[in-house]
Design an enzyme around this catalytic site. Structure first.
Site, mmCIF file in Angstrom:
data_model
loop_
_atom_site.group_PDB
_atom_site.id
_atom_site.type_symbol
_atom_site.label_atom_id
_atom_site.label_comp_id
_atom_site.label_asym_id
_atom_site.label_seq_id
_atom_site.Cartn_x
_atom_site.Cartn_y
_atom_site.Cartn_z
ATOM 1 N N HIS A 130 10.388 5.189 3.711
ATOM 2 C CA HIS A 130 11.471 4.755 2.643
ATOM 3 C C HIS A 130 12.882 4.183 3.049
ATOM 4 O O HIS A 130 13.463 3.680 2.442
ATOM 5 C CB HIS A 130 11.931 6.237 1.312
ATOM 6 C CG HIS A 130 10.282 6.574 0.098
ATOM 7 N ND1 HIS A 130 9.728 5.523 -0.044
ATOM 8 C CD2 HIS A 130 10.005 7.626 0.501
ATOM 9 C CE1 HIS A 130 9.292 6.358 -0.828
ATOM 10 N NE2 HIS A 130 9.110 7.679 -0.866
ATOM 11 N N ASN A 170 8.621 9.955 -10.340
ATOM 12 C CA ASN A 170 8.444 9.940 -9.855
ATOM 13 C C ASN A 170 9.449 11.282 -9.089
ATOM 14 O O ASN A 170 8.963 11.647 -7.861
ATOM 15 C CB ASN A 170 9.865 8.962 -8.783
ATOM 16 C CG ASN A 170 9.655 7.553 -8.051
ATOM 17 O OD1 ASN A 170 9.466 6.270 -7.874
ATOM 18 N ND2 ASN A 170 7.561 7.363 -8.010
ATOM 19 N N ARG A 214 6.479 -8.192 -7.300
ATOM 20 C CA ARG A 214 5.973 -7.192 -6.822
ATOM 21 C C ARG A 214 5.221 -6.944 -6.122
ATOM 22 O O ARG A 214 4.269 -7.107 -5.819
ATOM 23 C CB ARG A 214 5.529 -5.620 -7.697
ATOM 24 C CG ARG A 214 4.520 -5.001 -7.678
ATOM 25 C CD ARG A 214 4.112 -3.624 -8.488
ATOM 26 N NE ARG A 214 3.159 -2.292 -8.583
ATOM 27 C CZ ARG A 214 3.433 -1.474 -8.657
ATOM 28 N NH1 ARG A 214 3.434 -1.407 -9.485
ATOM 29 N NH2 ARG A 214 3.486 -0.196 -8.585
ATOM 30 N N TRP A 268 3.311 1.835 4.269
ATOM 31 C CA TRP A 268 4.305 1.257 5.548
ATOM 32 C C TRP A 268 4.177 2.376 6.644
ATOM 33 O O TRP A 268 4.212 2.613 7.953
ATOM 34 C CB TRP A 268 5.366 0.858 4.470
ATOM 35 C CG TRP A 268 6.187 0.197 6.290
ATOM 36 C CD1 TRP A 268 6.068 -1.202 5.929
ATOM 37 C CD2 TRP A 268 7.117 0.671 7.104
ATOM 38 N NE1 TRP A 268 7.064 -1.766 7.333
ATOM 39 C CE2 TRP A 268 7.887 -0.404 8.119
ATOM 40 C CE3 TRP A 268 7.602 1.350 7.325
ATOM 41 C CZ2 TRP A 268 8.322 -0.038 8.960
ATOM 42 C CZ3 TRP A 268 8.377 2.011 8.056
ATOM 43 C CH2 TRP A 268 8.696 0.916 9.265
ATOM 44 N N ARG A 289 0.694 -4.275 -11.553
ATOM 45 C CA ARG A 289 0.801 -3.870 -12.709
ATOM 46 C C ARG A 289 2.762 -3.459 -12.976
ATOM 47 O O ARG A 289 3.426 -3.786 -11.882
ATOM 48 C CB ARG A 289 0.385 -2.687 -13.238
ATOM 49 C CG ARG A 289 0.545 -0.648 -11.666
ATOM 50 C CD ARG A 289 -0.062 0.094 -12.289
ATOM 51 N NE ARG A 289 0.117 0.890 -10.781
ATOM 52 C CZ ARG A 289 -0.947 0.678 -9.951
ATOM 53 N NH1 ARG A 289 -2.375 0.321 -10.033
ATOM 54 N NH2 ARG A 289 -0.800 1.371 -8.537
ATOM 55 N N LEU A 290 3.016 -3.373 -14.252
ATOM 56 C CA LEU A 290 4.317 -2.414 -14.202
ATOM 57 C C LEU A 290 5.206 -1.637 -14.307
ATOM 58 O O LEU A 290 6.086 -1.720 -13.571
ATOM 59 C CB LEU A 290 4.563 -3.434 -16.280
ATOM 60 C CG LEU A 290 5.925 -4.201 -16.552
ATOM 61 C CD1 LEU A 290 6.608 -4.872 -15.842
ATOM 62 C CD2 LEU A 290 6.518 -4.611 -17.583
ATOM 63 N N SER A 291 4.323 -0.930 -14.354
ATOM 64 C CA SER A 291 4.430 0.373 -13.852
ATOM 65 C C SER A 291 5.902 1.147 -15.049
ATOM 66 O O SER A 291 6.660 2.190 -14.226
ATOM 67 C CB SER A 291 4.589 1.006 -12.200
ATOM 68 O OG SER A 291 3.602 1.144 -12.223
ATOM 69 N N GLU A 346 7.929 -14.201 -15.797
ATOM 70 C CA GLU A 346 6.932 -14.000 -14.273
ATOM 71 C C GLU A 346 6.769 -13.217 -13.364
ATOM 72 O O GLU A 346 7.869 -12.288 -13.352
ATOM 73 C CB GLU A 346 7.179 -15.787 -14.443
ATOM 74 C CG GLU A 346 7.943 -16.878 -15.212
ATOM 75 C CD GLU A 346 6.356 -17.458 -15.932
ATOM 76 O OE1 GLU A 346 5.376 -16.932 -15.011
ATOM 77 O OE2 GLU A 346 6.531 -17.433 -17.094
ATOM 78 N N ASP A 380 7.454 -1.596 -3.577
ATOM 79 C CA ASP A 380 6.753 -0.570 -3.934
ATOM 80 C C ASP A 380 5.807 -0.655 -2.482
ATOM 81 O O ASP A 380 6.159 -1.542 -1.755
ATOM 82 C CB ASP A 380 5.743 -0.874 -4.606
ATOM 83 C CG ASP A 380 4.357 -0.052 -4.877
ATOM 84 O OD1 ASP A 380 4.825 1.253 -4.053
ATOM 85 O OD2 ASP A 380 3.878 0.008 -5.486
HETATM 86 C C1 FPP Z 1 7.542 2.981 -3.507
HETATM 87 O O1 FPP Z 1 6.688 3.632 -2.789
HETATM 88 C C2 FPP Z 1 8.831 3.401 -3.386
HETATM 89 C C3 FPP Z 1 9.711 4.692 -3.719
HETATM 90 C C4 FPP Z 1 9.508 5.558 -4.836
HETATM 91 C C5 FPP Z 1 11.030 4.710 -3.683
HETATM 92 C C6 FPP Z 1 11.984 3.482 -3.455
HETATM 93 C C7 FPP Z 1 12.989 3.741 -3.205
HETATM 94 C C8 FPP Z 1 13.928 2.493 -2.398
HETATM 95 C C9 FPP Z 1 13.563 1.726 -1.154
HETATM 96 C C10 FPP Z 1 15.017 3.482 -1.671
HETATM 97 C C11 FPP Z 1 15.861 2.397 -2.354
HETATM 98 C C12 FPP Z 1 17.637 3.170 -1.662
HETATM 99 C C13 FPP Z 1 18.231 2.727 -2.579
HETATM 100 C C14 FPP Z 1 20.674 3.543 -2.418
HETATM 101 C C15 FPP Z 1 18.296 1.935 -4.490
HETATM 102 P P1 FPP Z 1 5.374 4.171 -2.146
HETATM 103 O O2 FPP Z 1 6.288 5.920 -1.941
HETATM 104 O O3 FPP Z 1 4.903 4.353 -3.813
HETATM 105 O O4 FPP Z 1 4.527 3.889 -1.263
HETATM 106 P P2 FPP Z 1 2.639 4.005 -1.761
HETATM 107 O O5 FPP Z 1 2.638 2.902 -3.143
HETATM 108 O O6 FPP Z 1 2.722 3.125 -0.783
HETATM 109 O O7 FPP Z 1 2.912 5.287 -1.035
#
Ligand code: FPP
Length: 245
Positions: A42, A73, A193, A30, A199-201, A212, A25
């Site tokens: 991402h 998502n 996390r 970022w 949270r577990l979401s 843990e 997350d």
């Molecule tokens: C949550 O951060 C992250 C995601 C919904 C996407 C996670 C995906 C990757 C890290 C790519 C992984 C690639 C592969 C092939 C497995 P967010 O967008 O919710 O962040 P925010 O809470 O800061 O908005």
């Protein structure tokens, strides 16, 4: 499957978790901090996923489950969902190359039938090509939700009952867990996390009963191997009682 800490592998005086779950997350924040589009977050998150996965394999973690895309998502802007799909495709192609060299078996948990057909084909290719691998098992949770997983398992069990293959009175917790995507795998010992959310979401709802939890106030793209070491050290220092004393 609850086990004692003694069952886990050891690294020096540390107790290594057998199975780690990570909620990746904070990619969006970022990017926002750097005035970049969310897709750049991402991308940085995906690069970090690769680094952390290889590190887990290197230090002897047996199972790693990462939350890459939840059933919720899809409600993100179309542009962001599209960018994520492209990223998954690109990284799965890379996974085919470098995780294979590292003897990692890749499995997908979640309803992948909702993804574009090209991505589904790649998912199948990665699963089949890595099936003979004997090292770490990497579960990629994609279009995954814990409640959806439990509902799907309940339906599968009900079908088995309807077809005379199972009896409700014989159902045990362990028997039910075999209907989950993670059937046959040990439950996660440690769930990490980053990003400051606690949270577990909807992640591994059934499987996390005795896990843990370790939270970090670090955004996922900034989460380093030393932070993983710290999470393992925290895990190792905890006393797991599994409801006992
Ligand atoms: C949550 O951060 C992250 C995601 C919904 C996407 C996670 C995906 C990757 C890290 C790519 C992984 C690639 C592969 C092939 C497995 P967010 O967008 O919710 O962040 P925010 O809470 O800061 O908005």
């Amino acid at each position: 499957m609850a086990g004692s800490k003694k069952q886990a592998g050891e690294q020096g005086s540390l107790v290594l978790p057998t199975h780690i779950g990570i909620i990746m997350d904070g990619n969006g924040r970022w990017a926002q901090k750097r005035f970049l589009p969310r897709s750049a977050g991402h991308r940085a998150g995906a690069q970090n996923f690769r680094t952390i996965t290889r590190y887990c394999s290197k230090i002897g973690i047996k199972y790693l489950t990462v939350y890459a895309f939840s059933t919720e998502n899809w409600s993100r802007p179309m542009e962001e969902v599209g960018a994520l799909m492209r990223l998954f495709k690109e990284y799965l192609e890379e996974a085919l190359r470098d995780f294979m060299d590292e003897n990692i078996r890749v499995r997908f948990i979640g309803d992948v039938s909702a993804f574009p057909s090209e991505l589904q084909e790649l998912i199948q290719e990665v699963e089949e090509a890595s099936a003979p691998k004997t090292g770490m098992v990497l579960n990629l949770a994609m279009n995954y939700g814990g409640r959806a997983e439990i509902t799907r398992a309940a339906k599968a069990f009900a079908q088995d009952v309807a077809q005379g293959k199972a009896k409700p009175e014989d159902l045990t917790e362990e028997g039910f867990s075999r209907y989950l995507y993670t059937g046959g795998q040990p439950d996660p010992d440690l769930i990490i996390r980053p990003s400051g959310e606690e949270r577990l979401s909807n992640f591994l709802l059934w499987q996390s009963a005795y896990a843990e939890f370790v939270y970090f106030d670090i955004l996922w793209p900034d989460f380093k191997t030393k932070d993983l070491d710290q999470a393992i050290a925290i895990y190792s220092s905890r006393q797991r009682r599994f409801g006992g004393v």
